[in-house]
Motif scaffolding. Structure first.
Motif, PDB file in Angstrom:
ATOM      1  N   GLY A  30       0.811  -1.215   0.000  1.00 13.85           N
ATOM      2  CA  GLY A  30       0.000   0.000   0.000  1.00 13.85           C
ATOM      3  C   GLY A  30       0.840   1.259   0.000  1.00 13.85           C
ATOM      4  O   GLY A  30       0.412   2.300  -0.518  1.00 13.85           O
ATOM      5  N   ALA A  31       2.043   1.192   0.560  1.00 10.57           N
ATOM      6  CA  ALA A  31       2.901   2.376   0.669  1.00 10.57           C
ATOM      7  C   ALA A  31       3.797   2.564  -0.558  1.00 10.57           C
ATOM      8  O   ALA A  31       4.292   3.653  -0.792  1.00 10.57           O
ATOM      9  CB  ALA A  31       3.770   2.274   1.920  1.00 10.57           C
ATOM     10  N   LEU A  32       3.982   1.509  -1.309  1.00 10.88           N
ATOM     11  CA  LEU A  32       4.894   1.557  -2.453  1.00 10.88           C
ATOM     12  C   LEU A  32       4.114   1.341  -3.744  1.00 10.88           C
ATOM     13  O   LEU A  32       2.931   1.041  -3.730  1.00 10.88           O
ATOM     14  CB  LEU A  32       5.978   0.483  -2.288  1.00 10.88           C
ATOM     15  CG  LEU A  32       6.761   0.562  -0.985  1.00 10.88           C
ATOM     16  CD1 LEU A  32       7.611  -0.663  -0.810  1.00 10.88           C
ATOM     17  CD2 LEU A  32       7.617   1.814  -0.945  1.00 10.88           C
ATOM     18  N   TRP A  33       4.812   1.458  -4.847  1.00  8.29           N
ATOM     19  CA  TRP A  33       4.151   1.260  -6.133  1.00  8.29           C
ATOM     20  C   TRP A  33       5.030   0.398  -7.016  1.00  8.29           C
ATOM     21  O   TRP A  33       6.243   0.592  -7.072  1.00  8.29           O
ATOM     22  CB  TRP A  33       3.902   2.604  -6.812  1.00  8.29           C
ATOM     23  CG  TRP A  33       3.130   2.469  -8.078  1.00  8.29           C
ATOM     24  CD1 TRP A  33       1.791   2.351  -8.207  1.00  8.29           C
ATOM     25  CD2 TRP A  33       3.661   2.409  -9.397  1.00  8.29           C
ATOM     26  NE1 TRP A  33       1.444   2.228  -9.522  1.00  8.29           N
ATOM     27  CE2 TRP A  33       2.589   2.268 -10.281  1.00  8.29           C
ATOM     28  CE3 TRP A  33       4.948   2.455  -9.926  1.00  8.29           C
ATOM     29  CZ2 TRP A  33       2.742   2.174 -11.654  1.00  8.29           C
ATOM     30  CZ3 TRP A  33       5.121   2.363 -11.291  1.00  8.29           C
ATOM     31  CH2 TRP A  33       4.014   2.232 -12.138  1.00  8.29           C
ATOM     32  N   GLY A  34       4.434  -0.541  -7.726  1.00  6.38           N
ATOM     33  CA  GLY A  34       5.174  -1.347  -8.680  1.00  6.38           C
ATOM     34  C   GLY A  34       5.924  -2.515  -8.079  1.00  6.38           C
ATOM     35  O   GLY A  34       6.800  -3.082  -8.726  1.00  6.38           O
ATOM     36  N   GLU A  35       5.597  -2.899  -6.864  1.00  8.74           N
ATOM     37  CA  GLU A  35       6.315  -3.988  -6.229  1.00  8.74           C
ATOM     38  C   GLU A  35       5.814  -5.342  -6.713  1.00  8.74           C
ATOM     39  O   GLU A  35       4.671  -5.509  -7.075  1.00  8.74           O
ATOM     40  CB  GLU A  35       6.213  -3.920  -4.703  1.00  8.74           C
ATOM     41  CG  GLU A  35       4.810  -4.120  -4.165  1.00  8.74           C
ATOM     42  CD  GLU A  35       3.933  -2.895  -4.288  1.00  8.74           C
ATOM     43  OE1 GLU A  35       4.436  -1.823  -4.627  1.00  8.74           O
ATOM     44  OE2 GLU A  35       2.740  -3.029  -4.085  1.00  8.74           O
ATOM     45  N   GLU A  36       6.722  -6.288  -6.720  1.00  6.60           N
ATOM     46  CA  GLU A  36       6.409  -7.678  -7.023  1.00  6.60           C
ATOM     47  C   GLU A  36       6.570  -8.453  -5.725  1.00  6.60           C
ATOM     48  O   GLU A  36       7.531  -8.240  -4.993  1.00  6.60           O
ATOM     49  CB  GLU A  36       7.380  -8.222  -8.073  1.00  6.60           C
ATOM     50  CG  GLU A  36       7.252  -9.710  -8.293  1.00  6.60           C
ATOM     51  CD  GLU A  36       8.385 -10.287  -9.137  1.00  6.60           C
ATOM     52  OE1 GLU A  36       8.383 -11.506  -9.333  1.00  6.60           O
ATOM     53  OE2 GLU A  36       9.265  -9.527  -9.571  1.00  6.60           O
ATOM     54  N   ALA A  66      17.758 -11.313  -5.141  1.00  2.51           N
ATOM     55  CA  ALA A  66      16.952 -10.515  -6.067  1.00  2.51           C
ATOM     56  C   ALA A  66      15.933  -9.630  -5.348  1.00  2.51           C
ATOM     57  O   ALA A  66      15.411  -8.682  -5.936  1.00  2.51           O
ATOM     58  CB  ALA A  66      16.241 -11.427  -7.063  1.00  2.51           C
ATOM     59  N   ALA A  67      15.654  -9.926  -4.095  1.00  2.00           N
ATOM     60  CA  ALA A  67      14.639  -9.175  -3.343  1.00  2.00           C
ATOM     61  C   ALA A  67      15.230  -7.898  -2.750  1.00  2.00           C
ATOM     62  O   ALA A  67      16.380  -7.868  -2.321  1.00  2.00           O
ATOM     63  CB  ALA A  67      14.062 -10.044  -2.231  1.00  2.00           C
ATOM     64  N   ASP A  68      14.394  -6.865  -2.728  1.00  2.00           N
ATOM     65  CA  ASP A  68      14.773  -5.616  -2.072  1.00  2.00           C
ATOM     66  C   ASP A  68      14.386  -5.643  -0.596  1.00  2.00           C
ATOM     67  O   ASP A  68      15.110  -5.152   0.260  1.00  2.00           O
ATOM     68  CB  ASP A  68      14.054  -4.436  -2.743  1.00  2.00           C
ATOM     69  CG  ASP A  68      14.400  -4.339  -4.207  1.00  2.00           C
ATOM     70  OD1 ASP A  68      15.568  -4.071  -4.513  1.00  2.00           O
ATOM     71  OD2 ASP A  68      13.503  -4.563  -5.047  1.00  2.00           O
ATOM     72  N   THR A  69      13.198  -6.210  -0.328  1.00  3.57           N
ATOM     73  CA  THR A  69      12.672  -6.319   1.029  1.00  3.57           C
ATOM     74  C   THR A  69      12.289  -7.769   1.281  1.00  3.57           C
ATOM     75  O   THR A  69      11.681  -8.402   0.418  1.00  3.57           O
ATOM     76  CB  THR A  69      11.434  -5.416   1.221  1.00  3.57           C
ATOM     77  OG1 THR A  69      11.820  -4.059   0.972  1.00  3.57           O
ATOM     78  CG2 THR A  69      10.869  -5.528   2.626  1.00  3.57           C
ATOM     79  N   GLY A 112      21.984  -3.283   2.115  1.00  2.00           N
ATOM     80  CA  GLY A 112      21.033  -2.570   1.280  1.00  2.00           C
ATOM     81  C   GLY A 112      19.660  -3.207   1.209  1.00  2.00           C
ATOM     82  O   GLY A 112      18.745  -2.650   0.603  1.00  2.00           O
ATOM     83  N   LYS A 113      19.486  -4.351   1.809  1.00  2.00           N
ATOM     84  CA  LYS A 113      18.189  -5.011   1.842  1.00  2.00           C
ATOM     85  C   LYS A 113      17.474  -4.659   3.149  1.00  2.00           C
ATOM     86  O   LYS A 113      18.104  -4.447   4.168  1.00  2.00           O
ATOM     87  CB  LYS A 113      18.344  -6.526   1.744  1.00  2.00           C
ATOM     88  CG  LYS A 113      18.949  -6.963   0.430  1.00  2.00           C
ATOM     89  CD  LYS A 113      19.014  -8.455   0.331  1.00  2.00           C
ATOM     90  CE  LYS A 113      19.599  -8.863  -0.993  1.00  2.00           C
ATOM     91  NZ  LYS A 113      18.914  -8.296  -2.143  1.00  2.00           N
ATOM     92  N   ARG A 114      16.173  -4.655   3.077  1.00  2.03           N
ATOM     93  CA  ARG A 114      15.371  -4.453   4.281  1.00  2.03           C
ATOM     94  C   ARG A 114      14.783  -5.799   4.675  1.00  2.03           C
ATOM     95  O   ARG A 114      14.189  -6.489   3.844  1.00  2.03           O
ATOM     96  CB  ARG A 114      14.263  -3.443   4.015  1.00  2.03           C
ATOM     97  CG  ARG A 114      13.468  -3.093   5.252  1.00  2.03           C
ATOM     98  CD  ARG A 114      12.431  -2.039   4.971  1.00  2.03           C
ATOM     99  NE  ARG A 114      11.812  -1.600   6.223  1.00  2.03           N
ATOM    100  CZ  ARG A 114      10.702  -0.891   6.276  1.00  2.03           C
ATOM    101  NH1 ARG A 114      10.099  -0.492   5.167  1.00  2.03           N
ATOM    102  NH2 ARG A 114      10.205  -0.551   7.447  1.00  2.03           N
ATOM    103  N   VAL A 115      14.951  -6.168   5.917  1.00  2.00           N
ATOM    104  CA  VAL A 115      14.388  -7.415   6.447  1.00  2.00           C
ATOM    105  C   VAL A 115      13.480  -7.060   7.613  1.00  2.00           C
ATOM    106  O   VAL A 115      13.912  -6.407   8.569  1.00  2.00           O
ATOM    107  CB  VAL A 115      15.492  -8.400   6.888  1.00  2.00           C
ATOM    108  CG1 VAL A 115      14.892  -9.608   7.590  1.00  2.00           C
ATOM    109  CG2 VAL A 115      16.325  -8.843   5.695  1.00  2.00           C
TER     110      VAL A 115
END
Length: 183
Positions: A30-36, A66-69, A112-115
């Motif tokens: 809901g807070a972001l856009w274009g996420e997979e 490959a994941a950002d979060t 650089g990743k968020r967990v």
């Protein structure tokens, strides 16, 4: 942005950690856009325990990298993480890939990743409680992710097995924290 959502509870739809991890993912979406969102249910589709042959399979590591979060549902079983989650961790904590040894100690390479980790505990194990010394979920996961260069964030639903009322209150409190995390 890619979100990797990992659940490890064996309790299916009645799982507190699944409810909270799902809320975290929904808040992030809901807070972001274009996420997979890539979803892995480690209880329904467990990874085998680590063997030398399994070690050569890098699909789990590639998915993690490959994941950002990464959002993880981590219930406390016998004071620590479920073995299904441990098998997943064994696939991502790899010398030369997510950390390396140096003369000054290990250096994390997955920076650089968020967990974000949703922990559910049946009893009260927070600092100051009589059973705090038995808490090995948050401490273990903090150490694991710090080793690979990530400072994890935690949302905890604690005491979910004390009473039906306490379960509702603990989950509602944790769900309220998911809103803060997505901001």
């Amino acid at each position: 942005m890619t979100i990797l959502h990992i659940d490890s509870s064996i309790n299916g739809n009645t799982s507190a950690s699944r409810e909270v991890s799902g809320s975290i993912v929904n808040q992030l979406k809901g807070a972001l856009w274009g996420e997979e969102v890539v979803y892995r249910d480690l209880a329904a589709n467990p990874l085998p325990h680590l063997t030398l042959e399994a070690f050569a399979d890098t699909r789990t590591l590639d998915e993690f990298m490959a994941a950002d979060t990464i959002v993880i549902g981590a219930p406390m079983y016998n004071f620590t993480v479920p073995s299904q989650l441990k098998a997943w961790i064994d696939r991502i904590v790899i010398a030369g890939a997510t950390f390396r040894y140096t003369e000054n100690g290990p250096e994390g390479l997955a920076k650089g990743k968020r967990v974000i980790i949703a922990i559910a505990r049946g009893g009260i194990y927070s600092e100051g409680s009589p059973t705090a010394a038995f808490e090995h979920v948050e401490t273990y996961l903090r150490g694991v992710f710090n080793m690979i260069g990530i400072e994890p964030e935690f949302v905890v639903a604690e005491g979910v097995n004390l009473s039906p009322e306490h379960r509702v209150a603990a989950i509602e409190n944790a769900l309220g924290e998911t809103i803060r995390l997505a901001a």
